[in-house]
Structures are given as C-alpha cells and as structure tokens.
Scaffold this motif. Structure first.
Motif, PDB file in Angstrom:
ATOM      1  N   VAL A 240       0.694  -1.101  -0.100  1.00 53.08           N
ATOM      2  CA  VAL A 240       0.041   0.138   0.105  1.00 53.08           C
ATOM      3  C   VAL A 240       0.887   1.143   0.094  1.00 53.08           C
ATOM      4  O   VAL A 240       1.652   1.472   0.766  1.00 53.08           O
ATOM      5  CB  VAL A 240      -0.945   0.010   1.110  1.00 53.08           C
ATOM      6  N   GLU A 241       0.987   1.880  -1.185  1.00 49.86           N
ATOM      7  CA  GLU A 241       1.579   3.296  -1.126  1.00 49.86           C
ATOM      8  C   GLU A 241       1.012   4.515  -0.571  1.00 49.86           C
ATOM      9  O   GLU A 241       1.712   5.207  -0.097  1.00 49.86           O
ATOM     10  CB  GLU A 241       2.196   3.360  -2.787  1.00 49.86           C
ATOM     11  N   ARG A 242      -0.262   4.321  -0.555  1.00 55.13           N
ATOM     12  CA  ARG A 242      -1.009   5.857  -0.121  1.00 55.13           C
ATOM     13  C   ARG A 242      -2.268   5.240   0.239  1.00 55.13           C
ATOM     14  O   ARG A 242      -3.018   4.527  -0.282  1.00 55.13           O
ATOM     15  CB  ARG A 242      -0.885   6.930  -1.201  1.00 55.13           C
ATOM     16  N   ARG A 243      -2.881   6.085   1.146  1.00 54.84           N
ATOM     17  CA  ARG A 243      -4.347   5.736   1.517  1.00 54.84           C
ATOM     18  C   ARG A 243      -4.798   7.197   2.245  1.00 54.84           C
ATOM     19  O   ARG A 243      -4.354   7.832   2.632  1.00 54.84           O
ATOM     20  CB  ARG A 243      -4.397   4.817   2.952  1.00 54.84           C
ATOM     21  N   TRP A 244      -6.134   7.426   1.654  1.00 57.03           N
ATOM     22  CA  TRP A 244      -6.777   8.386   1.995  1.00 57.03           C
ATOM     23  C   TRP A 244      -8.394   8.247   2.067  1.00 57.03           C
ATOM     24  O   TRP A 244      -8.812   7.199   1.632  1.00 57.03           O
ATOM     25  CB  TRP A 244      -6.472   9.602   1.159  1.00 57.03           C
ATOM     26  N   ALA A 245      -9.054   9.073   2.617  1.00 54.35           N
ATOM     27  CA  ALA A 245     -10.500   9.055   2.872  1.00 54.35           C
ATOM     28  C   ALA A 245     -11.108  10.433   2.496  1.00 54.35           C
ATOM     29  O   ALA A 245     -10.408  11.533   2.676  1.00 54.35           O
ATOM     30  CB  ALA A 245     -10.959   8.806   4.287  1.00 54.35           C
ATOM     31  N   GLY A 246     -12.317  10.658   1.808  1.00 54.34           N
ATOM     32  CA  GLY A 246     -12.975  11.668   1.556  1.00 54.34           C
ATOM     33  C   GLY A 246     -14.317  11.604   1.931  1.00 54.34           C
ATOM     34  O   GLY A 246     -15.003  10.786   2.500  1.00 54.34           O
ATOM     35  N   LEU A 247     -15.123  12.758   2.074  1.00 56.07           N
ATOM     36  CA  LEU A 247     -16.483  13.022   2.549  1.00 56.07           C
ATOM     37  C   LEU A 247     -17.146  13.189   1.454  1.00 56.07           C
ATOM     38  O   LEU A 247     -17.210  13.767   0.412  1.00 56.07           O
ATOM     39  CB  LEU A 247     -16.657  14.156   3.398  1.00 56.07           C
ATOM     40  N   ARG A 248     -18.324  12.275   1.476  1.00 54.61           N
ATOM     41  CA  ARG A 248     -19.419  12.531   0.403  1.00 54.61           C
ATOM     42  C   ARG A 248     -20.621  12.799   1.041  1.00 54.61           C
ATOM     43  O   ARG A 248     -21.150  12.230   2.298  1.00 54.61           O
ATOM     44  CB  ARG A 248     -19.698  11.142  -0.219  1.00 54.61           C
ATOM     45  N   SER A 249     -21.506  13.790   0.632  1.00 48.89           N
ATOM     46  CA  SER A 249     -22.726  14.208   1.539  1.00 48.89           C
ATOM     47  C   SER A 249     -23.966  14.068   0.614  1.00 48.89           C
ATOM     48  O   SER A 249     -23.902  14.437  -0.706  1.00 48.89           O
ATOM     49  CB  SER A 249     -22.431  15.554   1.819  1.00 48.89           C
ATOM     50  N   PHE A 250     -25.098  13.133   1.044  1.00 53.49           N
ATOM     51  CA  PHE A 250     -26.085  13.027   0.409  1.00 53.49           C
ATOM     52  C   PHE A 250     -27.426  13.844   1.033  1.00 53.49           C
ATOM     53  O   PHE A 250     -27.318  13.537   2.276  1.00 53.49           O
ATOM     54  CB  PHE A 250     -26.353  11.617   0.206  1.00 53.49           C
ATOM     55  N   ALA A 251     -28.378  13.894   0.454  1.00 52.88           N
ATOM     56  CA  ALA A 251     -29.571  14.325   0.661  1.00 52.88           C
ATOM     57  C   ALA A 251     -30.459  12.674   0.883  1.00 52.88           C
ATOM     58  O   ALA A 251     -29.877  11.950   0.515  1.00 52.88           O
ATOM     59  CB  ALA A 251     -30.336  15.185  -0.246  1.00 52.88           C
ATOM     60  N   PRO A 252     -31.391  13.071   1.787  1.00 47.67           N
ATOM     61  CA  PRO A 252     -31.989  11.689   2.137  1.00 47.67           C
ATOM     62  C   PRO A 252     -32.637  11.102   0.723  1.00 47.67           C
ATOM     63  O   PRO A 252     -32.539   9.674   0.834  1.00 47.67           O
ATOM     64  CB  PRO A 252     -33.269  12.288   2.817  1.00 47.67           C
ATOM     65  N   ASP A 253     -32.615  11.689  -0.412  1.00 47.28           N
ATOM     66  CA  ASP A 253     -33.154  10.882  -1.542  1.00 47.28           C
ATOM     67  C   ASP A 253     -31.862  10.607  -2.699  1.00 47.28           C
ATOM     68  O   ASP A 253     -32.121  10.374  -3.770  1.00 47.28           O
ATOM     69  CB  ASP A 253     -34.145  11.530  -2.563  1.00 47.28           C
TER      70      ASP A 253
ATOM     71  N   ALA B 292     -25.971  21.918  -2.894  1.00 48.68           N
ATOM     72  CA  ALA B 292     -25.314  21.021  -2.039  1.00 48.68           C
ATOM     73  C   ALA B 292     -25.902  19.648  -2.265  1.00 48.68           C
ATOM     74  O   ALA B 292     -26.854  19.317  -3.214  1.00 48.68           O
ATOM     75  CB  ALA B 292     -25.618  21.420  -0.536  1.00 48.68           C
ATOM     76  N   GLY B 293     -25.483  18.557  -1.367  1.00 49.93           N
ATOM     77  CA  GLY B 293     -26.002  17.227  -1.568  1.00 49.93           C
ATOM     78  C   GLY B 293     -25.499  16.538  -2.813  1.00 49.93           C
ATOM     79  O   GLY B 293     -26.251  15.678  -3.377  1.00 49.93           O
ATOM     80  N   GLN B 294     -24.347  16.844  -3.102  1.00 46.46           N
ATOM     81  CA  GLN B 294     -23.820  16.263  -4.524  1.00 46.46           C
ATOM     82  C   GLN B 294     -23.135  14.931  -4.450  1.00 46.46           C
ATOM     83  O   GLN B 294     -22.311  14.665  -5.493  1.00 46.46           O
ATOM     84  CB  GLN B 294     -23.025  17.329  -5.103  1.00 46.46           C
ATOM     85  N   GLY B 295     -23.191  14.287  -3.186  1.00 48.05           N
ATOM     86  CA  GLY B 295     -22.751  12.956  -3.223  1.00 48.05           C
ATOM     87  C   GLY B 295     -21.253  12.824  -3.646  1.00 48.05           C
ATOM     88  O   GLY B 295     -20.214  13.678  -3.483  1.00 48.05           O
TER      89      GLY B 295
ATOM     90  N   ALA C  12     -34.878  20.582  -6.548  1.00 50.80           N
ATOM     91  CA  ALA C  12     -35.532  21.784  -5.819  1.00 50.80           C
ATOM     92  C   ALA C  12     -35.797  21.375  -4.216  1.00 50.80           C
ATOM     93  O   ALA C  12     -35.844  20.378  -3.790  1.00 50.80           O
ATOM     94  CB  ALA C  12     -36.908  22.217  -6.259  1.00 50.80           C
ATOM     95  N   PRO C  13     -35.340  22.436  -3.484  1.00 45.13           N
ATOM     96  CA  PRO C  13     -35.401  22.038  -2.037  1.00 45.13           C
ATOM     97  C   PRO C  13     -36.490  21.977  -1.486  1.00 45.13           C
ATOM     98  O   PRO C  13     -36.730  21.095  -0.283  1.00 45.13           O
ATOM     99  CB  PRO C  13     -34.656  23.474  -1.338  1.00 45.13           C
ATOM    100  N   ASP C  14     -37.646  22.313  -2.209  1.00 41.92           N
ATOM    101  CA  ASP C  14     -39.058  22.443  -1.397  1.00 41.92           C
ATOM    102  C   ASP C  14     -39.467  20.744  -1.622  1.00 41.92           C
ATOM    103  O   ASP C  14     -40.593  20.584  -1.045  1.00 41.92           O
ATOM    104  CB  ASP C  14     -39.950  23.279  -2.083  1.00 41.92           C
ATOM    105  N   ARG C  15     -38.708  19.770  -2.399  1.00 40.97           N
ATOM    106  CA  ARG C  15     -39.172  18.561  -2.464  1.00 40.97           C
ATOM    107  C   ARG C  15     -39.284  17.970  -1.002  1.00 40.97           C
ATOM    108  O   ARG C  15     -39.900  17.256  -0.571  1.00 40.97           O
ATOM    109  CB  ARG C  15     -38.326  17.703  -3.254  1.00 40.97           C
ATOM    110  N   PHE C  16     -38.489  18.518  -0.206  1.00 36.01           N
ATOM    111  CA  PHE C  16     -38.395  17.970   1.538  1.00 36.01           C
ATOM    112  C   PHE C  16     -39.284  18.828   2.215  1.00 36.01           C
ATOM    113  O   PHE C  16     -39.105  18.908   3.693  1.00 36.01           O
ATOM    114  CB  PHE C  16     -36.834  18.294   1.669  1.00 36.01           C
ATOM    115  N   ALA C  17     -40.114  19.641   1.913  1.00 36.64           N
ATOM    116  CA  ALA C  17     -40.963  20.506   2.567  1.00 36.64           C
ATOM    117  C   ALA C  17     -41.980  19.608   3.477  1.00 36.64           C
ATOM    118  O   ALA C  17     -42.399  18.548   2.909  1.00 36.64           O
ATOM    119  CB  ALA C  17     -41.916  21.384   1.612  1.00 36.64           C
ATOM    120  N   THR C  18     -42.264  19.880   4.722  1.00 34.20           N
ATOM    121  CA  THR C  18     -43.129  19.165   5.550  1.00 34.20           C
ATOM    122  C   THR C  18     -44.250  19.887   5.920  1.00 34.20           C
ATOM    123  O   THR C  18     -44.285  21.205   5.816  1.00 34.20           O
ATOM    124  CB  THR C  18     -42.289  18.873   6.806  1.00 34.20           C
TER     125      THR C  18
END
Length: 357
Positions: free
Chosen positions: A286-299, A315-318, A351-357
């Motif tokens: 193993v020459e190199r290792r790393w980790a990154g963050l992926r961020s998802f909306a509920p859907d 945002a929420g671009q996984g 659109a963000p309003d798809r998560f409206a409650t």
C-alpha cells in the motif's frame, strides 16, 4: 461592501458556481479551510462516469461531458461493470436504468478485458464513455475564472453565523470578520446542514459519509489499457494509474460527522481482500491511503434552489459533484439569476422544496 451573492464553500461546487455567475454579480467566496478543495474535491477518485450516481444524476453528468471534453479535462479510460452469477439482477437493473439514454452499454465477456479475473466473475457490462478527469486543473481553472471576474475569495473564513435584516445577510466568520450579502449560497458540502443551521434555516438532512481510497502496487502490475473496474453490486472499484499502480476502493459509505477524515485500517484491509477475491493479482504494498467525505440528501439527489429568505441550496452532491460540475453550475446560475435552465435538465427534481414538511 454588500455583495450580491456570498458562496459558503470554495470546493468544486462553490468554485464552479462562482465562475458561472461571477461576471454578472458581485460574488464573495468564503472558504473555511486554509485552501479551497481540501476535503471532497481534493480527495476524489477522479473519474467521469455517466452511470455513476444513478439515473437521477445522469442528465447532469451527460450534460457536463461536452464542456469537460472540450476543456481538455477528460482522458479516455472506459469502464467495465463486473459481476458473479448471483449478480444477474444487478446487471439487468443497470441496463434497464439507462435504456433510452445516450449511454452506450453492452454485455461483454469480462475475462477478455481483465487478465487474471477469477472464474466466478462471469458477467460484464462495458461503458466506453467513462473517462479520467483532471480534478485539480478543473478546480484551479474555476477559481482562476472567478478571480478574473472580480469575485473575492477569503480562505480560513469559517462561517460562525448569519442573520438577515431588511433583505440583506449579515455574515460573521469564526475569526471575527463581517460581510454583507443579499443572497447566501450553501455550497459547504458535508457541512451544508451546519451552515443552514448557523443561518437560521431549516436543515434538509444532508448526511456526510466517509469513502476510502488506497493506492497499491500489484503483481502483476496493472495493464496500461485496463478500464475502470466496478463491481456491479457495489462492493469495490479500481482503476489504473501511472506507473502500473491501482487506485482501489471498497466502495464504502460510513456515516460520520463532518470532519477531516482519514482512511481506517479495517477499510483498507477490506478493499484489498475484495480486490484479491476478484483477480489473481497480489497486492505488494500500500503506497498511499486516504478518505474523503461524500454528502447526500435523503433521496440521494443534489439540491439546487432558493429556500427561505435569500438562502440558496447548492449541496448534497454525493460523490458526483465533480463529474456534474459544469451542468450543476449552469443550473445554479440560471436559478440565481432568473434565467432559463439548461435544456434537457428538469430542475424541479433537484429543488429544495421537495423536502417540505
């Protein structure tokens, strides 16, 4: 000075959007780290695949292809989705999901593509359009275009709070700086919900996940013409790199708090084990290792659009924010500036309003 738009986050999302609107608005970019692109952008697996992210993301990826190709950011790679006998359903689903799209997918014998592939891996689907993507140059070019347009970038300017008065945001950073803007854009990736909360805006449930990557040397060395190899059931992927190296991932998604993540030993071991169960190659080191963050909306679809009081979600671009950057920026710019969105992209599904409650 009061800016028209303050973009929180100068990774690929924020930089691409700033480049798209910078010549038509007074833009401020606030980056929490000492340099832009430190987290997700700087730790990308660096490939462009029209199937990655699923059919809900595919229109953005496909629409980005021409700009990325014409800009010289893509190099030929090709992809091969592989599976074992029990993966017939996953292969059928992959082909069905993208039937009727411009993506050319075809069943192939995977052993003709991967030397040393173990006998149990009998299923293969070719995706020839998959490409390497020059992430660092793309991000740098967006930032350079932003600067030429007159936008202002502040690094080390982590948002502390923002309050809205008389149609304008008063923005405070953790180091005590103060700015004003008519619109705030939340392009903060894994910190998107945190930014919303600090602005007094309802968060949308965007969750960060850790993804592990490992660079390995193998025996035999990876062939130069090896395509990007993806387990059709999502257990690993690997791709060739310069000097016969491989980039390998266990395709993991560990929910974590947003922070500076690092690869963990167990995930590195799992990646190697899954790789060696697929091919008869040995991992020498193993020459190199790393980790990154992926961020998802509920859907698991991105969120582009205006919410309450001049707060704009971008945002929420996984794990697909880089390969979709040109089209996403065009969508974001159109929505911010009141212009027609790009042809062929249904902006309402994001659109963000798809998560409206």
């Amino acid at each position: 000075m009061t800016y028209d738009i303050a973009i929180i986050g100068a990774g690929m999302a924020g930089a691409s959007l700033a480049a798209a609107v910078g010549s038509r608005a007074r833009v401020l970019l606030l980056e929490g780290e000492a340099q832009p692109g430190y987290h997700a952008t700087g730790r990308s697996a660096a490939f462009w695949s029209e199937t990655y992210g699923g059919p809900g993301v595919q229109p953005l990826t496909t629409a980005s292809g021409a700009a990325l190709h014409d800009g010289g950011y893509l190099d030929p790679l090709g992809a091969l989705h592989i599976g074992r006998g029990e993966d017939h359903g996953a292969v059928d689903a992959l082909l069905a999901e993208f039937a009727g799209t411009p993506i050319a997918l075809s069943r192939v014998d995977p052993h003709a593509w991967v030397p040393g592939l173990r006998d149990s891996w009998t299923l293969g689907v070719s995706e020839p359009s998959c490409s390497y993507i020059d992430v660092a140059r793309l991000h740098a070019d967006y930032l350079a275009k932003t600067r030429r347009a007159g936008a202002v970038l502040h690094n080390g300017a982590r948002l502390a709070s923002a309050e809205r008065y008389a149609g304008c945001w008063r923005i405070l950073t953790e180091d005590g700086r103060e700015f004003g803007a008519r619109v705030i854009v939340d392009a903060a990736g894994a910190w998107a919900d945190t930014v919303a909360t600090r602005c007094g805006v309802r968060p949308l449930g965007i969750r960060p996940y850790r993804r592990t990557m490992v660079q390995v040397q193998t025996d035999p060395a990876a062939p130069a013409d090896l395509p990007f190899i993806i387990d059709v059931s999502g257990r690993f992927y690997f791709k060739p790199e310069a000097g016969g190296r491989l980039w390998l991932s266990p395709h993991d998604e560990h929910p974590v708090a947003a922070h500076d993540v690092a690869a963990e030993d167990i995930d590195v071991a799992i990646a190697i084990d899954r790789f060696e169960r697929a091919v008869d190659w040995r991992v020498l080191r193993v020459e190199r290792r790393w980790a990154g963050l992926r961020s998802f909306a509920p859907d698991r679809l991105p969120i582009y659009g205006m919410a309450e009081g001049g707060f704009f979600w971008f945002a929420g671009q996984g794990g697909f924010g880089i390969q979709t950057a040109p089209a996403a920026a065009a969508v974001g710019a159109a929505l911010l500036l009141g212009e027609a969105p790009p042809d062929g992209i249904d902006v309402e599904r994001y659109a963000p309003d798809r998560f409206a409650t």
